[in-house]
Structure formats: structure tokens, C-alpha cells
Design a protein around this motif. Structure first.
Motif, PDB file in Angstrom:
ATOM      1  N   VAL A  65       0.836  -1.196   0.000  1.00 34.74           N
ATOM      2  CA  VAL A  65       0.000   0.000   0.000  1.00 34.74           C
ATOM      3  C   VAL A  65       0.873   1.249   0.000  1.00 34.74           C
ATOM      4  N   CYS A  66       1.914   1.227   0.816  1.00 33.12           N
ATOM      5  CA  CYS A  66       2.823   2.371   0.870  1.00 33.12           C
ATOM      6  C   CYS A  66       3.486   2.599  -0.480  1.00 33.12           C
ATOM      7  N   ARG A  67       3.942   1.538  -1.121  1.00 35.60           N
ATOM      8  CA  ARG A  67       4.585   1.683  -2.435  1.00 35.60           C
ATOM      9  C   ARG A  67       3.611   2.277  -3.452  1.00 35.60           C
ATOM     10  N   ARG A  68       2.350   1.852  -3.403  1.00 31.84           N
ATOM     11  CA  ARG A  68       1.365   2.374  -4.364  1.00 31.84           C
ATOM     12  C   ARG A  68       1.043   3.843  -4.088  1.00 31.84           C
ATOM     13  N   ILE A  69       0.977   4.215  -2.823  1.00 24.87           N
ATOM     14  CA  ILE A  69       0.772   5.624  -2.493  1.00 24.87           C
ATOM     15  C   ILE A  69       1.942   6.449  -3.006  1.00 24.87           C
ATOM     16  N   ARG A  70       3.142   5.951  -2.746  1.00 25.34           N
ATOM     17  CA  ARG A  70       4.329   6.710  -3.121  1.00 25.34           C
ATOM     18  C   ARG A  70       4.476   6.831  -4.636  1.00 25.34           C
ATOM     19  N   ALA A  71       3.926   5.852  -5.378  1.00 26.91           N
ATOM     20  CA  ALA A  71       3.960   5.930  -6.829  1.00 26.91           C
ATOM     21  C   ALA A  71       3.005   6.998  -7.361  1.00 26.91           C
ATOM     22  N   ARG A  72       2.027   7.388  -6.524  1.00 29.11           N
ATOM     23  CA  ARG A  72       1.027   8.360  -6.970  1.00 29.11           C
ATOM     24  C   ARG A  72       1.306   9.775  -6.472  1.00 29.11           C
ATOM     25  N   GLY A  95      10.376   1.417   1.082  1.00 25.49           N
ATOM     26  CA  GLY A  95       9.179   1.501   0.255  1.00 25.49           C
ATOM     27  C   GLY A  95       8.579   2.886   0.217  1.00 25.49           C
ATOM     28  N   GLY A  96       9.143   3.815   0.991  1.00 23.08           N
ATOM     29  CA  GLY A  96       8.694   5.197   0.928  1.00 23.08           C
ATOM     30  C   GLY A  96       8.035   5.738   2.176  1.00 23.08           C
ATOM     31  N   ALA A  97       7.956   4.935   3.254  1.00 23.82           N
ATOM     32  CA  ALA A  97       7.356   5.433   4.491  1.00 23.82           C
ATOM     33  C   ALA A  97       8.211   6.544   5.082  1.00 23.82           C
ATOM     34  N   ASP A  98       7.552   7.505   5.715  1.00 23.86           N
ATOM     35  CA  ASP A  98       8.260   8.611   6.346  1.00 23.86           C
ATOM     36  C   ASP A  98       8.719   8.268   7.758  1.00 23.86           C
ATOM     37  N   ASP A  99       8.039   7.344   8.389  1.00 18.31           N
ATOM     38  CA  ASP A  99       8.385   6.950   9.748  1.00 18.31           C
ATOM     39  C   ASP A  99       7.670   5.630  10.038  1.00 18.31           C
ATOM     40  N   TYR A 100       8.025   5.024  11.157  1.00 15.26           N
ATOM     41  CA  TYR A 100       7.337   3.825  11.593  1.00 15.26           C
ATOM     42  C   TYR A 100       7.183   3.867  13.106  1.00 15.26           C
TER      43      TYR A 100
END
Length: 231
Positions: A65-72, A95-100
Motif C-alpha cells: 500500500v505504501c509503495r502504491r501511495i508513493r507511486a502516486r 518503500g517510501g514510508a516517512d516513519d514507523y
């Protein structure tokens, strides 16, 4: 008031977190799986300021989901994970998350992390807007427009990646330690995770370096940190 999209398949936990975050001043939309989250964002037009994304979801997991968000787009994403394994953390960050955040988490702690990530997504300050366009090799950095180009083609950076690049361009030739970058870019002190820095640098290199495996602009200084140089 910030609008958060909480993606959590545990209905009880989702209710607890959403209620607590609302009490702390946020508006919250809750979805129970990744496909529903993507539909809410891109088909129903929910204008989320930030996505709180569980990793273990039915169907597609939080990493995808994170990868798909980051692609958009560059919507900030914080991963919520019960797994603190370094491999999982790095996979999410790369994968593009800003934090965890590792669950269980206190709502006020989560609120603080949300506010920190949102601050990084704010527009440039007046001092930044007065800075001229900087050219580093094939890279052009226009701070006034928050636009970065590579060989004339615009490079799409997340707010965190953009702030990281600005930090390096402000200190060309200087070695910046991971701790320094955590303080200046992530607003974290001693409790910050250096893996955030390493993953963000790897993502930034993939977008600005001709050969990310052999970086010419953003170099590693073993045992110390990173520095940006003009080729």
C-alpha cells in the motif's frame, strides 16, 4: 486540524486509536484494508494529510500500500507495525514510508510522531524562498518552487526527501552525521532511529544519482555519515 487516514484491520484497536486521535485534535477516517484505503484516497477523493498504515493487513499488506501511495503522490505515511524486526523496518522505509511506530503505542506518542512528520511537509520558510536556484552537476534545486530537476526533468521528492536534500545542499562538502540529520530533518533527538536516515538517503540517491550504487553526489563517509559534493 489535520485529517488522518487510519488503515487498521483490528476493529477494536482502530476504534481506540481513532477516538484518542480525535480527542487530540485530529479528524480521522478509518479503513480496514489496503484496497479500501487506496480507493478512499484515489477514487473517493479523501484529502488525507497523513496515512497511518498498519503493516499486517488482509489482501495487500502495508508495504505494498505504501509503495502504491508513493507511486502516486507524496502523502506522508507512518507505518504501524507489531514487528520491530530490522528487516521489516527497513523494507517499509525503503518503500517510501516517512516513519514507523511499533505497536502497542500510546496515543500521545503517536500524536507527537504525526505532528513531527506533518511539520516536515510544511511549505518552505521565507528564508528558504529567498535562496537562489542551485546547480550541482546535472541536478537543479529550486528552493523557491520546491522543484528539483535532474538533467532538466523534474524529480518528484517526498517532503522528507526534499528537506533532506536541502540540508545537504545547505552544507555542501560537509559531513553530516546520522544524529545531526535526525535532529534537523526529522526533528528527533537521541531516540531517533538511524535507519530512517539510511533508508531516506537510499531513496534520494535512487532519484538524483546517475548510478545510485556508485554515488557521485551524495557520498557515504564510513563511520561518520554522509556528505554532498559537486562533481
Amino acid at each position: 486540524m489535520s485529517h488522518l487516514l487510519l488503515v487498521e484491520d483490528d476493529a477494536v484497536l482502530a476504534e481506540v486509536l481513532s477516538r484518542a486521535l480525535r480527542d487530540l485534535g485530529h479528524s480521522v477516517t478509518v479503513t480496514g484494508d489496503g484496497e479500501q484505503a487506496l480507493t478512499s484516497l484515489y477514487d473517493h477523493g479523501i484529502a488525507a494529510d497523513l496515512v497511518l498504515l498498519d503493516v499486517m493487513l488482509p489482501g495487500i499488506d502495508g508495504f505494498e500500500v505504501c509503495r502504491r501511495i508513493r507511486a502516486r503522490d507524496t502523502t506522508p505515511v507512518i507505518l504501524l507495525t507489531a514487528r520491530g524486526d530490522p528487516i521489516d523496518v527497513v523494507a517499509g522505509l525503503e518503500g517510501g514510508a516517512d516513519d514507523y511506530v511499533v505497536k502497542p503505542v500510546q496515543p500521545r506518542v503517536l500524536d507527537a510522531r504525526v505532528k513531527t512528520v506533518l511539520r516536515r511537509a510544511l511549505p518552505a520558510t521565507p528564508a528558504e524562498l529567498s535562496s537562489p536556484v542551485l546547480t550541482i552537476g546535472d541536478l537543479g534545486v529550486d528552493r523557491a518552487a520546491c522543484v528539483v530537476t535532474n538533467r532538466g526533468t523534474e524529480v518528484h521528492l517526498t517532503p522528507t526527501e526534499l528537506r533532506l536534500l536541502f540540508e545537504f545542499t545547505d552544507h555542501l562538502g560537509q559531513v553530516l552525521s546520522r544524529r545531526t540529520l535526525l535532529q534537523r530533518v526529522w526533528d528527533y533527538g537521541y531516540s531517533g532511529d538511524s535507519r530512517l536516515v539510511d533508508a531516506a538517503v537510499a531513496r534520494l540517491r535512487a532519484k538524483i544519482e546517475p548510478d545510485p550504487a556508485n554515488p557521485a553526489l551524495l557520498r557515504t563517509v564510513r563511520g561518520l555519515g554522509y556528505r554532498m559534493v559537486k562533481p
